[in-house]
Scaffold this motif. Structure first.
Motif, short mmCIF file in Angstrom:
data_model
loop_
_atom_site.label_atom_id
_atom_site.label_comp_id
_atom_site.label_asym_id
_atom_site.label_seq_id
_atom_site.Cartn_x
_atom_site.Cartn_y
_atom_site.Cartn_z
N ILE A 53 29.23 36.79 38.65
CA ILE A 53 30.68 36.60 38.49
C ILE A 53 31.05 35.13 38.36
CG2 ILE A 53 31.12 36.64 40.99
CD1 ILE A 53 33.42 38.09 38.29
N ARG A 59 33.35 36.04 32.08
CA ARG A 59 34.80 36.18 32.27
C ARG A 59 35.14 37.24 33.31
NH1 ARG A 59 36.33 36.23 25.84
NH2 ARG A 59 36.75 34.00 25.61
N ASP A 60 34.32 38.27 33.40
CA ASP A 60 34.61 39.34 34.36
C ASP A 60 33.38 40.24 34.43
OD1 ASP A 60 37.65 41.37 34.91
OD2 ASP A 60 35.99 40.83 36.24
N VAL A 61 33.26 40.99 35.52
CA VAL A 61 32.17 41.95 35.67
C VAL A 61 32.75 43.27 36.15
CG1 VAL A 61 30.47 40.15 36.16
CG2 VAL A 61 31.62 41.30 38.04
N LEU A 71 31.79 40.83 30.84
CA LEU A 71 32.65 40.23 29.83
C LEU A 71 32.30 38.74 29.79
CD1 LEU A 71 34.24 42.82 30.87
CD2 LEU A 71 36.31 41.63 30.13
N GLY B 20 40.50 39.61 35.34
CA GLY B 20 39.63 39.44 36.50
C GLY B 20 39.76 40.52 37.55
N LEU B 21 40.46 41.61 37.24
CA LEU B 21 40.69 42.66 38.24
C LEU B 21 40.11 43.99 37.81
CD1 LEU B 21 44.40 41.73 38.98
CD2 LEU B 21 42.46 41.34 40.49
N LEU B 22 39.33 43.98 36.73
CA LEU B 22 38.81 45.24 36.20
C LEU B 22 38.01 45.99 37.25
CD1 LEU B 22 37.68 44.08 32.65
CD2 LEU B 22 39.71 45.39 33.24
N ARG B 23 37.29 45.27 38.11
CA ARG B 23 36.44 45.99 39.06
C ARG B 23 37.22 46.59 40.23
NH1 ARG B 23 35.75 40.85 39.30
NH2 ARG B 23 35.62 39.65 41.22
N LEU B 246 36.85 48.88 27.85
CA LEU B 246 37.84 47.86 27.55
C LEU B 246 38.84 48.38 26.52
CD1 LEU B 246 35.42 44.82 27.13
CD2 LEU B 246 36.82 45.39 29.13
#
Lengths: 232, 332
Positions: A53, A59-61, A71, B20-23, B246
């Motif tokens: 991360i 960018r994101d996981v 990402l 940054g909040l996907l998880r 996504l």
């Protein structure tokens, strides 16, 4: 979630290798999964997430069910380099154990709004009471959050209850619904579309955007169901 | 203050969304046509993440209760200010008391109203976008309605627009400048990068994927666009484990009819993934109206990145020209 060292029975040999596939031009899906969900693989995926991360090009996981989405900035790193780095970290991630919380969730099975319980029973060749008993006896662990805010993908469901997802998803499934999709189970945290089967309902809140910690469940937590009632 | 006099269920406050909040299962949301949205902020000299209003399906009618710089982008709205027609892709200065009527665009789905400084609503989880499913962000997590009152951050500032022309100024709509994908007789071309389960498609299905004019179904919305056409064959299809997904992912439920996840996409999904719409084309897909056709073309990452670079170059050049206009100069 503290790493406490390798778990007993953890993968002592090299883990299954990551299979890579594009998720668009700026994300890579990494998939070490086999035919059945593996807690040991999932532990490794949480470690992989923790160790990637903060990489400058990441960018994101998104940890998934025995898989992992990264990402990245495609102008900072090539796919080849990314695969190399991820493979390295993956192989080096000993199976650290997350010590999660246990949540007790009261559930009312069946009744209005939970219309798929008879269908699931029929598909599985079980009585409704058997479906409820097996579902509630399952030792659920939170593998990942996804689908919508606070929704926990749970492992540990009794495999006899596996039911393929609906051919056409529903456009609206209420928050608090207890669902089954394929070999997984989940608690709906926000009213939203879903292709899973609705078998029960709980009043527990799994998501509050204004709370200090918006989501109730964290990967590594356990969930224990308390059967409140079975309605027809 | 901006008073909302009329609105509809698909009119919401949006910005570029949450990251940054996907998880945690918290999706990006944000404007469906990010390029049109970005142009509105560019025209006004706003920060790129300044919040605006996304308008679709039903007219938005607002009354400006103070002088307010505004911009309308996204499509051919036939918007009017106190009854005077405004060109599309236009920025102007509304005077106190003037009423703006923004019908939904005739040619596309979404139009955007940007205001000086951006809409002032609280950030929730890092963004002012409306998360309709979670019911947070934007205006109390819901679409705008008659009676709502909005503040904008730039309320105390003059924007400089009137220094160029009392009637405002505009931009040539992006399709005229970006020479990439366009319509042909089959439908709007949407480029995709092949995804994990693309190899499961039969050879005939791969041909059909790229040669069918897929019709956008009426039930399409900010979560996903359902596409109607001959069912695609996926021999050997099996249940797969859920994975992160996504906006732009093209899924194939067992019905064989593709579904494209859009701005309000789920963050995880378990349907087979055929491809992902490239970033440069997702807004173009979003703007295809129900009943109209879309055609897919499988491209490489290199082609996708080239399209993104072309768009970034276009926006950067536009930003420089607009800055000159706002400073009172004439663009080269």
């Amino acid at each position: 979630m503290q790493a406490a060292g390798p778990a007993p029975g953890a993968l002592a040999h090299a883990p299954p290798s990551l299979r890579f596939a594009w998720m668009g031009e700026a994300a890579l899906l990494c998939d070490p999964s086999g035919s059945h969900l593996s807690d040991a693989i999932q532990q490794r995926i949480w470690t992989l997430a923790d160790r990637t991360i903060d990489l400058p090009f990441v960018r994101d996981v998104v940890p998934g069910m025995n898989n992992f989405l990264v990402l990245f900035d495609p102008f900072l790193v090539t796919r080849e380099e990314l695969e190399r780095r991820l493979g390295e970290i993956w192989r080096g991630s000993g199976a650290a154990v997350r010590a999660g919380k246990t949540h007790e969730i009261p559930v009312v099975y069946g009744g209005r709004g939970c219309e798929d319980l008879p269908f699931v029973a029929e598909q599985c060749g079980l009585s409704i009471e058997d479906v409820v008993r097996r579902h509630a006896a399952s030792d659920f662990m939170v593998y990942a959050l996804g689908a919508h805010p606070g929704f926990g993908y749970l492992s540990g469901m009794d495999p006899r209850l596996a039911t393929p997802r609906r051919a056409v998803p529903r456009t609206r499934v209420e928050a608090g619904s207890i669902t089954i999709g394929g070999s997984q189970s989940g608690f709906v945290a926000c009213t939203s579309p879903s292709g899973w089967h609705i078998i029960g309902h709980t009043c527990v809140c799994f998501f509050d955007p204004h709370a200090q910690s918006p989501t109730l469940l964290t990967p590594g937590d356990h969930v224990r169901i308390i059967v409140e009632d079975i309605l027809s | 203050m901006i008073a909302v006099l009329a609105s509809g269920p698909l009119t919401t406050i949006q910005d570029l969304g949450r990251r940054g909040l996907l998880r945690s299962g918290i999706g990006r949301t944000g404007a469906m046509d990010r390029r049109a949205f970005a142009l509105g902020n560019l025209l006004l000299g706003n920060a790129p993440d300044a919040a605006g209003i996304e308008v679709a399906v039903a007219p938005l009618v607002v009354r400006f209760e103070a002088d307010t710089a505004f911009a309308i982008t996204g499509g051919d709205c036939r918007a009017t200010l106190d009854g005077h027609p405004l060109p599309p892709w236009w920025a102007g200065l509304a005077r106190e008391g003037q009423e703006l009527v923004m019908p939904p665009p005739r040619d596309v789905v979404f139009a955007y109203l940007a205001v000086g400084g951006g809409i002032d609503v609280p950030q929730v989880l890092g963004s002012r976008s409306t998360d309709l499913r979670g019911r947070f962000g934007g205006y109390d997590g819901r679409p705008l309605a008659a009676g709502d009152r909005l503040r904008n951050f730039g309320a105390d500032q003059k924007s400089g627009i009137e220094s160029f022309s009392p009637l405002g100024f505009g931009v040539v709509p992006p399709p005229a400048f970006l020479p990439d994908a366009a319509e042909d007789e089959t439908g709007t071309l949407v480029r995709i990068v092949a995804a994990a389960e693309y190899p499961w498609l039969s050879p005939e299905a791969r041909m059909a994927l790229e040669h069918t004019g897929w019709i956008v179904a009426r039930e399409s919305n900010r979560v996903g666009y359902r596409l109607d056409g001959n069912a695609l064959a996926m021999p050997g299809r099996r249940e797969i484990f859920s994975s992160g997904i996504l906006p732009g992912v093209v899924q194939l439920p067992s019905s064989g009819q593709p579904v494209v996840q859009m701005s309000d996409a789920n963050t995880c999904g378990g349907y087979p993934k055929l491809g992902v719409v490239i970033a440069a084309d997702l807004g173009r897909l979003a703007q295809v109206q129900a009943g109209q056709a879309v055609r897919f073309r499988v491209v490489t990452q290199a082609e996708a990145l080239e399209a993104t670079r072309a768009e970034q170059t276009y926006l950067a050049k536009l930003a420089r020209q607009i800055a000159k206009i706002r400073a009172g100069g004439v663009p080269q």
